[in-house]
Scaffold this motif. Structure first.
Motif, PDB file in Angstrom:
ATOM      1  N   GLY A  96       4.880  36.253 -36.363  1.00 33.63           N
ATOM      2  CA  GLY A  96       5.016  34.815 -36.095  1.00 33.63           C
ATOM      3  C   GLY A  96       5.895  34.515 -34.897  1.00 33.63           C
ATOM      4  N   ARG A  97       5.759  33.301 -34.341  1.00 39.70           N
ATOM      5  CA  ARG A  97       6.395  32.970 -33.073  1.00 39.70           C
ATOM      6  C   ARG A  97       7.924  33.048 -33.113  1.00 39.70           C
ATOM      7  NH1 ARG A  97       6.090  30.702 -28.071  1.00 39.70           N
ATOM      8  NH2 ARG A  97       7.835  29.333 -27.580  1.00 39.70           N
ATOM      9  N   ARG A  98       8.512  32.492 -34.172  1.00 37.86           N
ATOM     10  CA  ARG A  98       9.984  32.498 -34.254  1.00 37.86           C
ATOM     11  C   ARG A  98      10.525  33.921 -34.256  1.00 37.86           C
ATOM     12  NH1 ARG A  98      12.627  27.595 -36.833  1.00 37.86           N
ATOM     13  NH2 ARG A  98      14.429  28.969 -37.049  1.00 37.86           N
ATOM     14  N   LYS A  99       9.891  34.782 -35.067  1.00 35.35           N
ATOM     15  CA  LYS A  99      10.360  36.158 -35.175  1.00 35.35           C
ATOM     16  C   LYS A  99      10.136  36.888 -33.850  1.00 35.35           C
ATOM     17  CE  LYS A  99      10.565  40.120 -38.123  1.00 35.35           C
ATOM     18  NZ  LYS A  99       9.730  40.975 -38.968  1.00 35.35           N
ATOM     19  N   ARG A 100       8.979  36.605 -33.229  1.00 35.61           N
ATOM     20  CA  ARG A 100       8.694  37.226 -31.921  1.00 35.61           C
ATOM     21  C   ARG A 100       9.784  36.895 -30.918  1.00 35.61           C
ATOM     22  NH1 ARG A 100       3.322  34.988 -32.217  1.00 35.61           N
ATOM     23  NH2 ARG A 100       3.676  33.647 -30.413  1.00 35.61           N
ATOM     24  N   ARG A 101      10.115  35.605 -30.833  1.00 39.99           N
ATOM     25  CA  ARG A 101      11.119  35.172 -29.849  1.00 39.99           C
ATOM     26  C   ARG A 101      12.477  35.800 -30.157  1.00 39.99           C
ATOM     27  NH1 ARG A 101       9.790  32.274 -25.052  1.00 39.99           N
ATOM     28  NH2 ARG A 101      11.843  31.286 -25.116  1.00 39.99           N
ATOM     29  N   ALA A 102      12.824  35.866 -31.448  1.00 40.68           N
ATOM     30  CA  ALA A 102      14.130  36.425 -31.826  1.00 40.68           C
ATOM     31  C   ALA A 102      14.203  37.905 -31.452  1.00 40.68           C
ATOM     32  CB  ALA A 102      14.354  36.230 -33.315  1.00 40.68           C
ATOM     33  N   LEU A 103      13.137  38.655 -31.756  1.00 40.17           N
ATOM     34  CA  LEU A 103      13.142  40.086 -31.429  1.00 40.17           C
ATOM     35  C   LEU A 103      13.141  40.290 -29.913  1.00 40.17           C
ATOM     36  CD1 LEU A 103      10.614  41.367 -34.147  1.00 40.17           C
ATOM     37  CD2 LEU A 103      13.068  41.898 -34.009  1.00 40.17           C
ATOM     38  N   ALA A 104      12.418  39.439 -29.205  1.00 43.94           N
ATOM     39  CA  ALA A 104      12.368  39.550 -27.745  1.00 43.94           C
ATOM     40  C   ALA A 104      13.746  39.283 -27.145  1.00 43.94           C
ATOM     41  CB  ALA A 104      11.325  38.581 -27.172  1.00 43.94           C
ATOM     42  N   MET A 105      14.437  38.276 -27.672  1.00 42.37           N
ATOM     43  CA  MET A 105      15.789  37.972 -27.170  1.00 42.37           C
ATOM     44  C   MET A 105      16.729  39.151 -27.390  1.00 42.37           C
ATOM     45  SD  MET A 105      15.919  35.141 -25.626  1.00 42.37           S
ATOM     46  CE  MET A 105      17.693  35.234 -25.416  1.00 42.37           C
ATOM     47  N   GLU A 106      16.603  39.754 -28.565  1.00 40.69           N
ATOM     48  CA  GLU A 106      17.442  40.905 -28.901  1.00 40.69           C
ATOM     49  C   GLU A 106      17.185  42.052 -27.910  1.00 40.69           C
ATOM     50  OE1 GLU A 106      17.122  43.622 -32.723  1.00 40.69           O
ATOM     51  OE2 GLU A 106      17.401  41.521 -33.263  1.00 40.69           O
ATOM     52  N   GLN A 107      15.935  42.290 -27.626  1.00 38.25           N
ATOM     53  CA  GLN A 107      15.571  43.378 -26.709  1.00 38.25           C
ATOM     54  C   GLN A 107      16.043  43.067 -25.280  1.00 38.25           C
ATOM     55  OE1 GLN A 107      14.987  46.793 -26.262  1.00 38.25           O
ATOM     56  NE2 GLN A 107      13.840  46.321 -28.102  1.00 38.25           N
ATOM     57  N   LEU A 108      15.896  41.811 -24.870  1.00 33.91           N
ATOM     58  CA  LEU A 108      16.352  41.413 -23.532  1.00 33.91           C
ATOM     59  C   LEU A 108      17.867  41.573 -23.421  1.00 33.91           C
ATOM     60  CD1 LEU A 108      14.061  38.317 -22.867  1.00 33.91           C
ATOM     61  CD2 LEU A 108      14.178  40.396 -21.467  1.00 33.91           C
ATOM     62  N   GLU A 109      18.576  41.213 -24.487  1.00 38.17           N
ATOM     63  CA  GLU A 109      20.031  41.376 -24.482  1.00 38.17           C
ATOM     64  C   GLU A 109      20.423  42.831 -24.284  1.00 38.17           C
ATOM     65  OE1 GLU A 109      21.789  39.612 -28.047  1.00 38.17           O
ATOM     66  OE2 GLU A 109      20.997  37.684 -27.325  1.00 38.17           O
ATOM     67  N   LYS A 110      19.732  43.721 -24.997  1.00 38.57           N
ATOM     68  CA  LYS A 110      20.045  45.144 -24.887  1.00 38.57           C
ATOM     69  C   LYS A 110      19.886  45.629 -23.450  1.00 38.57           C
ATOM     70  CE  LYS A 110      18.841  46.624 -29.559  1.00 38.57           C
ATOM     71  NZ  LYS A 110      17.682  47.077 -30.345  1.00 38.57           N
ATOM     72  N   LEU A 111      18.967  45.015 -22.709  1.00 38.93           N
ATOM     73  CA  LEU A 111      18.736  45.445 -21.334  1.00 38.93           C
ATOM     74  C   LEU A 111      19.478  44.557 -20.336  1.00 38.93           C
ATOM     75  CD1 LEU A 111      15.006  46.508 -21.599  1.00 38.93           C
ATOM     76  CD2 LEU A 111      16.995  47.962 -21.331  1.00 38.93           C
ATOM     77  N   GLY A 112      20.443  43.772 -20.841  1.00 38.76           N
ATOM     78  CA  GLY A 112      21.296  42.972 -19.964  1.00 38.76           C
ATOM     79  C   GLY A 112      20.581  41.818 -19.291  1.00 38.76           C
ATOM     80  N   LEU A 113      19.566  41.280 -19.965  1.00 42.42           N
ATOM     81  CA  LEU A 113      18.743  40.238 -19.349  1.00 42.42           C
ATOM     82  C   LEU A 113      18.740  38.928 -20.131  1.00 42.42           C
ATOM     83  CD1 LEU A 113      15.605  42.308 -18.316  1.00 42.42           C
ATOM     84  CD2 LEU A 113      17.075  41.024 -16.761  1.00 42.42           C
ATOM     85  N   ALA A 114      19.712  38.781 -21.049  1.00 44.41           N
ATOM     86  CA  ALA A 114      19.705  37.587 -21.904  1.00 44.41           C
ATOM     87  C   ALA A 114      19.658  36.309 -21.066  1.00 44.41           C
ATOM     88  CB  ALA A 114      20.937  37.593 -22.804  1.00 44.41           C
ATOM     89  N   ASP A 115      20.379  36.302 -19.947  1.00 44.64           N
ATOM     90  CA  ASP A 115      20.445  35.082 -19.141  1.00 44.64           C
ATOM     91  C   ASP A 115      19.168  34.847 -18.313  1.00 44.64           C
ATOM     92  OD1 ASP A 115      20.978  37.327 -17.592  1.00 44.64           O
ATOM     93  OD2 ASP A 115      22.198  36.194 -16.155  1.00 44.64           O
TER      94      ASP A 115
END
Ligand code: ADP
Ligand code: MG
Length: 219
Positions: A113-132
């Protein structure tokens, strides 16, 4: 993780091209290897077979204990989506979707689902220093940032292996080093199995083993 035994592949046509010749190789779980060779030597053809994007004429391809041969389109797509993460030279990001949606895309195909997708994507982006950068379009990112987004996308489904085809080919040397450092960290810190196709000796040097291919043969 990966075992190839005497793989042969010919592109048919008026002048058939025997592009892979008796390729045998092993890539163990947790390895970081490069596949190096000149342009036209068959690297991308080999990687496409490893990624179950293309078939082969003879031999055997074993992936994590499964024989990958004569699979239906559905079965191939299913294994690919579950087991393999891809990174390409040209990033292959969707230009009208922001970084987070690009990273989340493989989860869409898994019915998350969309909410979970976005949350997991944010987590992955954070790990790669791309949250911003999460809400920026690819056109608003540097080459190195785009490739980090593509790496985040390749990781989002927790694949068993990452396959990268010339992942630094479109980057300057400093950015190329940064991207290689990400692969090295994924390998050393998480034990991720990674195979990188490159014609750049500088990239090959940063992996733990170089598999050389010349005119369709392992040398
Ligand atoms: P590399 O990635 O090492 O540059 P490729 O695997 O892309 O090499 O290509 C190996 C050879 O096969 C080249 O001569 C290329 O032109 C040819 N080739 C690649 N893809 C195809 C195709 N779909 N049909 C016919 N020939 C192809
Ligand atoms: Mg190629």
């Amino acid at each position: 993780m990966i075992t190839l035994k005497d793989i042969n592949k010919t592109y048919p046509g008026a002048a058939p091209l025997h592009v892979l010749k008796d390729i045998s190789l092993n890539i163990g779980r947790g390895e970081l290897v490069s596949i190096m060779g000149a342009s036209g030597s068959g690297k991308s053809t080999l990687l496409n077979i490893l990624g179950i994007l293309d078939g082969y004429d003879s031999g055997e391809y074993w992936l994590d204990g499964r024989l990958i041969k004569n699979l239906s389109e559905n079965r191939a797509a299913d294994l690919r989506n579950r087991m393999i993460g891809f990174v390409f030279q040209s990033f292959n990001l969707i230009s009208y979707k922001d970084a987070a949606d690009n990273v989340a895309l493989p989860l869409f195909y898994q019915g998350v689902g969309r909410r979970k997708r976005r949350a997991l994507a944010m987590e992955q982006l954070e790990k790669l220093g791309l949250a911003d950068r999460a809400h920026h379009l690819p056109g608003e990112l540097s080459g190195g940032q785009k490739q980090r987004v593509a790496i985040a996308r390749s990781l989002i489904t927790r694949p068993s292996i990452i396959l990268a085809d010339e992942p630094t080919g479109a980057l300057d040397s400093r950015t190329s080093k940064e991207v290689m450092q990400i692969f090295r960290d994924l390998n050393s810190q998480q034990g991720m199995t990674i195979a990188i196709v490159t014609h750049d000796p500088g990239v090959g040097e940063q992996t733990n083993r170089i598999i050389r291919i010349s005119d369709g043969r392992i040398v």
